[in-house]
Design an enzyme around this catalytic site. Structure first.
Site, PDB file in Angstrom:
ATOM      1  CG  HIS B  78      54.832  31.274  77.849  1.00  0.00           C
ATOM      2  ND1 HIS B  78      54.035  30.650  76.913  1.00  0.00           N
ATOM      3  CD2 HIS B  78      54.138  32.367  78.250  1.00  0.00           C
ATOM      4  CE1 HIS B  78      52.901  31.338  76.781  1.00  0.00           C
ATOM      5  NE2 HIS B  78      52.949  32.388  77.575  1.00  0.00           N
ATOM      6  CG  ASP B 107      58.825  37.073  44.937  1.00  0.00           C
ATOM      7  OD1 ASP B 107      59.018  37.361  46.130  1.00  0.00           O
ATOM      8  OD2 ASP B 107      58.899  35.912  44.499  1.00  0.00           O
ATOM      9  CD1 TRP B 143      58.835  39.216  78.936  1.00  0.00           C
ATOM     10  CD2 TRP B 143      59.697  40.052  77.044  1.00  0.00           C
ATOM     11  NE1 TRP B 143      58.164  40.371  78.629  1.00  0.00           N
ATOM     12  CE2 TRP B 143      58.667  40.905  77.470  1.00  0.00           C
ATOM     13  CE3 TRP B 143      60.398  40.365  75.871  1.00  0.00           C
ATOM     14  CZ2 TRP B 143      58.308  42.062  76.782  1.00  0.00           C
ATOM     15  CZ3 TRP B 143      60.028  41.525  75.186  1.00  0.00           C
ATOM     16  CH2 TRP B 143      58.999  42.351  75.643  1.00  0.00           C
ATOM     17  CB  SER B 170      65.705  37.093  61.394  1.00  0.00           C
ATOM     18  OG  SER B 170      64.469  36.770  60.839  1.00  0.00           O
ATOM     19  CB  SER B 171      63.136  41.353  63.250  1.00  0.00           C
ATOM     20  OG  SER B 171      62.583  40.276  63.933  1.00  0.00           O
ATOM     21  CG  HIS B 254      55.094  50.576  74.877  1.00  0.00           C
ATOM     22  ND1 HIS B 254      54.374  49.894  75.816  1.00  0.00           N
ATOM     23  CD2 HIS B 254      54.200  51.095  74.017  1.00  0.00           C
ATOM     24  CE1 HIS B 254      53.087  50.007  75.550  1.00  0.00           C
ATOM     25  NE2 HIS B 254      52.944  50.733  74.480  1.00  0.00           N
ATOM     26  CD  GLU B 256      58.835  42.893  69.926  1.00  0.00           C
ATOM     27  OE1 GLU B 256      59.580  43.502  69.144  1.00  0.00           O
ATOM     28  OE2 GLU B 256      58.363  41.766  69.699  1.00  0.00           O
ATOM     29  CE1 TYR B 258      50.019  50.189  70.630  1.00  0.00           C
ATOM     30  CE2 TYR B 258      51.968  50.574  71.960  1.00  0.00           C
ATOM     31  CZ  TYR B 258      50.613  50.628  71.807  1.00  0.00           C
ATOM     32  OH  TYR B 258      49.826  51.099  72.809  1.00  0.00           O
ATOM     33  CB  SER B 269      41.548  47.330  58.718  1.00  0.00           C
ATOM     34  OG  SER B 269      41.814  47.893  59.973  1.00  0.00           O
ATOM     35  CG  HIS B 303      53.383  52.536  80.128  1.00  0.00           C
ATOM     36  ND1 HIS B 303      52.792  52.997  78.990  1.00  0.00           N
ATOM     37  CD2 HIS B 303      53.740  51.266  79.859  1.00  0.00           C
ATOM     38  CE1 HIS B 303      52.799  52.046  78.080  1.00  0.00           C
ATOM     39  NE2 HIS B 303      53.358  50.992  78.582  1.00  0.00           N
ATOM     40  CG  HIS B 304      56.569  48.836  80.223  1.00  0.00           C
ATOM     41  ND1 HIS B 304      55.814  47.716  80.012  1.00  0.00           N
ATOM     42  CD2 HIS B 304      56.418  49.595  79.112  1.00  0.00           C
ATOM     43  CE1 HIS B 304      55.242  47.779  78.818  1.00  0.00           C
ATOM     44  NE2 HIS B 304      55.588  48.916  78.253  1.00  0.00           N
ATOM     45  CB  THR B 329      43.663  52.538  70.795  1.00  0.00           C
ATOM     46  OG1 THR B 329      45.062  52.784  70.850  1.00  0.00           O
ATOM     47  CG2 THR B 329      43.431  51.045  70.746  1.00  0.00           C
ATOM     48  CE  LYS B 332      43.818  50.723  63.685  1.00  0.00           C
ATOM     49  NZ  LYS B 332      44.489  51.358  62.557  1.00  0.00           N
ATOM     50  NE  ARG B 451      54.569  39.815  84.916  1.00  0.00           N
ATOM     51  CZ  ARG B 451      54.999  40.547  83.878  1.00  0.00           C
ATOM     52  NH1 ARG B 451      55.034  41.861  83.972  1.00  0.00           N
ATOM     53  NH2 ARG B 451      55.378  39.975  82.770  1.00  0.00           N
TER      54      ARG B 451
END
Lengths: 333, 534
Positions: B78, B107, B143, B170-171, B254, B256, B258, B269, B303-304, B329, B332, B451
């Site tokens: 998932h 293009d 993951w 690819s990314s 982390h 990632e 963002y 925006s 922090h993870h 943040t 924003k 979890r």
């Protein structure tokens, strides 16, 4: 001495309790059977709600589901716990929560005001001159900084306090394994292997046909509990023999990863009045049966603990005399 | 003024190949963008199917449906499908469609690279999904792929590693293309600080991708060599450390998150000013805030890992750096609010999703702030409180922004309007059910539910049932989305060049549907000024 307040400290327990179950297996630790009292009213509640559901002519399936769903709606917050640290964590958590609520009220309030009063359908005319405003922008950068500093200071203080593992009276080695825990009392020959209780283990099998509501402390009960004294600083030396696990008992405010090849420390002092049973679970995905390695800590008075330890030591000695080298063969480190 | 671009005069430029060649050999940014979005949609529904299975398993206490090993596979897949298959490709698809149109380019700068970076995806996706069907089943280590657990899975383990390599390539290629396009193909007169915020957000995101995807590739390669070639990067017995994997993974992980959310900031925006009929408040502050968030994302990974036993000083550092993210943040969120303030608001579907984003992303921000406080995190870590937190920022955050973006630009892409009434149904069903789905998970986590568990104690049943019901409704409501798009493309009413009266920006200066090669003559200064009036 072993008296419990009426509602019992075992905040995580629910459902009817079969007194003949696992607690008895570890008979030395059967020091506070009164813990089970005060829980008997649950089934009554259940029946009453079931009846209500029936009256409301909800289908049979729903009536079956509803009673189970009726008793625990209130469990929505952290426990205050039974250590100084867990209580302080709770206070920090509530402080952070209310700060967020206050910010939310202001920010969402402004948003909702706009959504209601600045609608095109109300004839609102856009004020296109409102492009930026240095003064306002400085203010809404500075105020959050101040709020954050205000939150960071107590958090940092508590952090330093929690990570002080010195001056412990008792050290226990905690070994995580797939899937259970081994506890070794340092300086003694006592070692306890703690796995999911038999009744939970039977009920958790696919298509077991066992109603888990009738299993005492389903998934939160073990065959052999970790017995500790209240009022004394206990240091845990946590590691793992296979994959990463995490040892967590919310009421103690302790969560620490068990990492193979490394030893982590954690410590706690259970408040002297808080004898009882505290439950937790592994909180790091550790494979197939991750959900099935609970932690049960039984906190007893220091005197009762010493007596228990002495009996355990004698029993271990006797056992090892009879069959040398068989002690804790399952998890050697 | 509405149709400055004479599409008929340039009809001979519409020489697109037909049939399958148009797609397999695609070099056009719109065709490739469409393929990205379709791929993302397929992955979204596959990942969603896994989510439905998870919620069905968790409907009540007691093992009901899946073996715990299968359950762990579902959780793992998932996440991988949603992150790498759905959200990231959806953003690249939107970038492909919108960046050339928004900066006045014909293009993307590197069309063949664009083709390659898309066509890697179906293979990577197939490799990932097919790991379900090998002996031992799909990987079940989450993951995050922490060793040594990850190395316990059989044939599926190298498949996932290679799938991640491919997705990463690819990314990176996509990100390079986006950077080059933005840096080189902006219309004359479009300085960096006149770019639309979606372009800005993507520029910053592209740098994040280029910086961290190789780190992930390195981490999974080390896992691979540990497993097959006897290295000991993450094996304590050989001098390595499982904790080192966590550090490397989260140094990628982390930024990632963002990567998943910054383009959403860009979209919001764009949408909020349009439907407030008022330019964005504090444009420059928004750009700087986005850049600050991107920078901070590199120094908060710890922090993870507050419970792995880092030194107190390190925990303190990561707590403070994490809390710092709340400042940009917050800027924003305040700027979006100020954009709506004294505007002239209307609530077409894109705006509905944007407003929901604003509220619900902020709730995810609040729980993020609470999670930053290390002592409290000791209790939250690894529980459903964390699950609730990141789903609040990713589902009503990133996913709502993607849906809002598609509702916003679909008339421009297709030249047709969609069924507004149905889209509003889609919105209301989604926004109510997403809260029923995820809000109770805060309660579950605080009450002590870890979890990634296949079964739980009966005391957690009540809120899990509520969450599952919300999940089923949310899942079913999403089926409306492809239907609405299909109906629009097939039989929608023709859309004007500027279907939203408050819309500004170069894309709205083009006719609807936009011509195959977006801007063949650069936009005029007047158009630029109209779009970039900050």
């Amino acid at each position: 001495m072993n008296k419990f307040p009426g509602e019992s400290h075992d905040a995580r327990r629910r459902g009817p309790r079969d007194r003949g179950d696992e607690a008895r297996e570890d008979s030395e630790a059967r020091l506070c059977d009164c813990a089970a009292q005060g829980l008997g009213k649950r089934p009554g509640n259940r029946a009453g709600l079931g009846k209500l559901a029936g009256i409301a002519s909800i289908g049979a399936a729903a009536a079956g589901a509803l009673p189970a769903a009726a008793s625990d709606w209130g469990r929505i917050n952290l426990p205050r716990g039974v250590t100084n640290v867990s209580t302080r964590i709770y206070a920090l958590h509530m402080m952070a929560f209310w700060v967020c609520v206050c910010i939310g009220v202001v920010v969402f309030g402004v948003m909702i005001w706009s959504l209601i009063f600045h609608r095109k359908s109300r004839g609102a005319v856009p004020d296109v001159t409102l492009l930026h405003n240095t003064k306002v922008e400085v203010v809404w950068t500075a105020i959050p900084v101040l709020i954050l500093v205000g939150m960071a200071i107590p958090a940092a203080r508590l952090l330093v306090r929690i990570n002080n593992d010195t001056n412990s009276r008792l050290s226990i080695r905690v070994n995580g394994f797939q899937w259970g825990w081994q506890y070794k009392y340092v300086g003694t020959n006592v070692s306890v292997i703690s796995k999911l209780s038999m009744s939970s283990d039977a009920a958790r099998m696919l298509d077991s046909g066992i109603d888990v509501d009738r299993v005492p402390d389903y998934l939160l009960n073990v065959d052999h509990q970790l017995v500790v004294p209240v009022g004394e600083k206990i240091r845990l030396l946590i590691t793992s023999v296979d994959v990463v696990h995490s040892w967590w008992v919310p009421d103690l405010g302790v969560k620490k990863d068990a990492i193979p090849g490394f030893i982590n420390q954690a410590s706690f002092i259970i408040n002297p009045s808080k004898t009882g049973v505290y439950r937790g679970q592994c909180t790091e995905l550790c494979g197939r049966d991750h959900a099935f390695m609970p932690i049960v800590v039984r906190a007893v008075t220091p005197a009762a603990f010493r007596a228990w330890l002495k009996r355990k030591e004698a029993a271990e000695k006797e056992a090892s005399a009879r069959a040398p080298a068989s002690t804790s063969a399952a998890v050697s480190t | 003024m509405d149709q400055p671009y004479e599409s008929t005069a340039h009809a001979d430029h519409e020489h697109k190949p037909h049939g399958w060649r148009r797609w397999v050999f695609a070099t056009n940014h719109k065709d490739i963008g469409t393929m990205y979005l379709i791929f993302a949609g397929v992955m979204f529904f596959l990942g969603g199917a896994a989510a439905m299975a998870i919620r069905a398993q968790l409907f009540k206490s007691g093992m009901e449906l899946f073996d715990p090993g299968v359950y762990n596979s579902l959780v793992t897949m998932h996440a991988l499908l949603m992150i790498f298959g759905a959200v990231m490709p959806a953003w690249v698809g939107l970038a492909n469609w919108m960046i050339p149109m928004q900066i006045g380019a014909p293009d993307m700068a590197l069309p063949r690279l664009n083709n390659l970076s898309f066509w890697i995806l179906p293979f990577a996706g197939t490799l990932l999904v097919s790991s379900f069907f090998v002996p031992g089943g799909a990987p079940a280590g989450g993951w995050t792929m922490y060793p040594p657990l990850m190395e316990q899975f059989g044939a599926s383990f190298p498949m996932v590693v290679f799938a991640i390599h491919l997705l990463g390539i690819s990314s990176i290629l996509g990100a390079i293309n986006i950077v080059v396009t933005i840096m080189n193909l902006r219309a004359p007169g479009m300085s960096l600080l006149r770019m639309p915020l979606f372009v800005w957000a993507w520029l910053i995101t592209a740098y994040l991708l280029i910086a961290v995807m190789p780190v992930l590739a390195g981490a999974v390669t080390m896992l691979l060599t540990d497993h097959f070639f006897g290295t000991s990067f993450f094996n304590a017995a050989g001098g390595g450390s499982p904790v080192m994997f966590m550090h490397i993974f989260w140094f990628f992980g982390h930024p990632e998150v963002y990567i998943l959310i910054l383009p959403a900031f860009g979209v919001i925006s764009e949408i909020i000013p349009t439907f407030s009929r008022k330019p964005l408040f504090g444009y420059e502050a928004m750009v700087y805030a986005t850049a600050s968030i991107a920078f901070l994302s590199f120094i908060v990974w710890g922090h993870h890992m507050f419970t792995v036993g880092m030194p107190v000083a390190a925990q303190l550092f990561f707590m403070l750096s994490t809390m710092l993210i709340a400042v940009p943040t917050g800027v924003k969120v305040f700027n979006w609010t100020a954009t709506m303030w004294r505007g002239s608001l209307s609530f077409e579907p894109p705006m509905l999703f944007a407003v929901a984003f604003l509220f619900l992303f902020t709730i995810g921000g609040f729980s993020g702030l609470m999670l930053a406080l290390v002592p409290a995190d000791y209790q939250y870590h690894g529980t459903y409180f964390v699950v609730a937190h990141f789903h609040y920022v990713l589902v009503p955050g990133a996913v709502f922004a993607i849906i809002g973006a598609i509702y916003y630009w679909l008339p421009k892409w297709s030249g047709r309007m969609y069924d507004m009434r149905l889209a509003k149904w889609h919105f209301w069903l989604s926004v109510i059910s997403v809260n029923v789905l995820f809000f109770p998970q805060h309660f579950l986590g605080l009450a002590g539910m870890p979890r990634r568990i296949a079964d739980y104690a009966p005391q957690f049943t009540d809120w899990n049932m509520v969450s599952s019901i919300g999940g089923f409704v949310f899942g079913a409501s999403q089926l409306l989305f492809p239907y609405i798009i299909w109906r629009c493309v097939r039989a929608g009413k023709p859309a004007e060049a500027r279907p939203w009266d408050g819309a500004r920006g170069l894309e709205w200066e083009l006719p609807s549907p936009a011509p195959y090669h977006s801007w063949q003559t650069p936009p005029s200064e007047a158009m630029l000024a109209h779009g970039a009036e900050h």
